[in-house]
Motif scaffolding. Structure first.
Motif, short mmCIF file in Angstrom:
data_model
loop_
_atom_site.label_atom_id
_atom_site.label_comp_id
_atom_site.label_asym_id
_atom_site.label_seq_id
_atom_site.Cartn_x
_atom_site.Cartn_y
_atom_site.Cartn_z
N GLY A 1 0.79 -1.22 0.00
CA GLY A 1 0.00 0.00 0.00
C GLY A 1 0.83 1.27 0.00
N ARG A 2 2.12 1.16 0.22
CA ARG A 2 3.00 2.34 0.23
C ARG A 2 4.03 2.30 -0.90
N PHE A 3 4.54 1.12 -1.21
CA PHE A 3 5.57 0.98 -2.25
C PHE A 3 4.96 0.33 -3.49
N THR A 4 5.49 0.71 -4.65
CA THR A 4 5.07 0.10 -5.90
C THR A 4 6.29 -0.21 -6.75
N ILE A 5 6.38 -1.46 -7.17
CA ILE A 5 7.46 -1.87 -8.05
C ILE A 5 6.94 -1.87 -9.48
N SER A 6 7.78 -1.43 -10.42
CA SER A 6 7.42 -1.43 -11.83
C SER A 6 8.69 -1.59 -12.65
N ARG A 7 8.52 -1.78 -13.94
CA ARG A 7 9.68 -1.94 -14.80
C ARG A 7 9.37 -1.42 -16.18
N ASP A 8 10.43 -1.05 -16.88
CA ASP A 8 10.35 -0.63 -18.28
C ASP A 8 11.38 -1.46 -19.03
N ASN A 9 10.93 -2.49 -19.70
CA ASN A 9 11.87 -3.39 -20.37
C ASN A 9 12.57 -2.71 -21.55
N ALA A 10 11.95 -1.70 -22.12
CA ALA A 10 12.60 -0.97 -23.21
C ALA A 10 13.79 -0.16 -22.70
N LYS A 11 13.75 0.19 -21.42
CA LYS A 11 14.85 0.97 -20.82
C LYS A 11 15.72 0.13 -19.91
N ASN A 12 15.43 -1.17 -19.83
CA ASN A 12 16.22 -2.07 -18.97
C ASN A 12 16.30 -1.54 -17.54
N THR A 13 15.17 -1.09 -17.04
CA THR A 13 15.15 -0.44 -15.73
C THR A 13 13.97 -0.93 -14.90
N VAL A 14 14.22 -1.13 -13.63
CA VAL A 14 13.16 -1.44 -12.67
C VAL A 14 13.12 -0.31 -11.66
N TYR A 15 11.91 -0.02 -11.19
CA TYR A 15 11.70 1.11 -10.28
C TYR A 15 11.06 0.64 -8.97
N LEU A 16 11.28 1.43 -7.95
CA LEU A 16 10.56 1.24 -6.69
C LEU A 16 10.07 2.61 -6.24
N GLN A 17 8.78 2.84 -6.39
CA GLN A 17 8.17 4.07 -5.90
C GLN A 17 7.81 3.89 -4.45
N MET A 18 8.35 4.74 -3.60
CA MET A 18 8.16 4.63 -2.17
C MET A 18 7.42 5.87 -1.66
N ASN A 19 6.24 5.68 -1.16
CA ASN A 19 5.43 6.77 -0.61
C ASN A 19 5.20 6.56 0.88
N SER A 20 4.78 7.62 1.54
CA SER A 20 4.48 7.55 2.98
C SER A 20 5.63 6.90 3.74
N LEU A 21 6.81 7.37 3.47
CA LEU A 21 8.00 6.76 4.07
C LEU A 21 8.03 6.94 5.58
N LYS A 22 8.58 5.94 6.24
CA LYS A 22 8.69 5.92 7.69
C LYS A 22 10.16 5.79 8.08
N PRO A 23 10.51 6.23 9.28
CA PRO A 23 11.91 6.07 9.72
C PRO A 23 12.39 4.62 9.64
N GLU A 24 11.50 3.67 9.86
CA GLU A 24 11.91 2.26 9.80
C GLU A 24 12.18 1.78 8.38
N ASP A 25 11.92 2.60 7.38
CA ASP A 25 12.29 2.26 6.01
C ASP A 25 13.76 2.61 5.72
N THR A 26 14.42 3.25 6.65
CA THR A 26 15.82 3.61 6.48
C THR A 26 16.67 2.37 6.28
N ALA A 27 17.42 2.32 5.19
CA ALA A 27 18.22 1.15 4.86
C ALA A 27 18.99 1.42 3.56
N VAL A 28 19.90 0.53 3.27
CA VAL A 28 20.48 0.48 1.92
C VAL A 28 19.57 -0.43 1.10
N TYR A 29 19.15 0.07 -0.06
CA TYR A 29 18.26 -0.67 -0.93
C TYR A 29 19.03 -1.24 -2.11
N TYR A 30 18.79 -2.53 -2.35
CA TYR A 30 19.48 -3.25 -3.40
C TYR A 30 18.48 -3.79 -4.41
#
Length: 126
Positions: free
Chosen positions: A66-95
């Motif tokens: 309900g807060r994050f959305t993963i998507s991809r664009d195969n034409a651009k060889n890219t994957v995305y992670l849209q992160m909304n309503s971020l919380k302090p506990e989301d603090t991290a290194v993202y891989y």
């Protein structure tokens, strides 16, 4: 050799948004299942989200539904992670990670992924 490069991390206040990107090169991106993981200080790397090669299937860990959305664009060889309503506990290194078999099995297991990026830092202040 497949290379994954994340970008888009940064410092944001609680309630804010960020969009992470992961650009792939050196392989056939459109055939890979893609995942996002994160690792907070002193904790193990944990699964965040997954998207199948054709985008027909997505999965999320409960804490980001309900807060994050993963998507991809195969034409651009890219994957995305849209992160909304971020919380302090989301603090991290993202891989981002690539599953060359697009197995759609054991999506939350690090062992299911063959290639990994170097990570991008996300810091959420309270």
């Amino acid at each position: 050799q497949v290379q994954l490069v994340e970008s888009g991390g940064g410092l944001v206040q609680a309630g804010g948004s960020l969009r992470l990107s992961c650009a792939a090169s050196g392989g056939t991106f459109s055939r890979y299942g893609m995942g996002w993981f994160r690792q907070a200080p002193g904790k193990e790397r944990e699964f965040v989200a997954h998207i199948s090669a054709s985008s027909s299937r997505t999965s999320y860990t409960d804490s980001v539904k309900g807060r994050f959305t993963i998507s991809r664009d195969n034409a651009k060889n890219t994957v995305y992670l849209q992160m909304n309503s971020l919380k302090p506990e989301d603090t991290a290194v993202y891989y981002c990670a690539a599953d060359k078999w697009n197995s759609n099995a054991r999506l939350g297991s690090r062992g299911s992924y063959d290639y990994w990026g170097q990570g991008t830092q996300v810091t959420v202040s309270s």
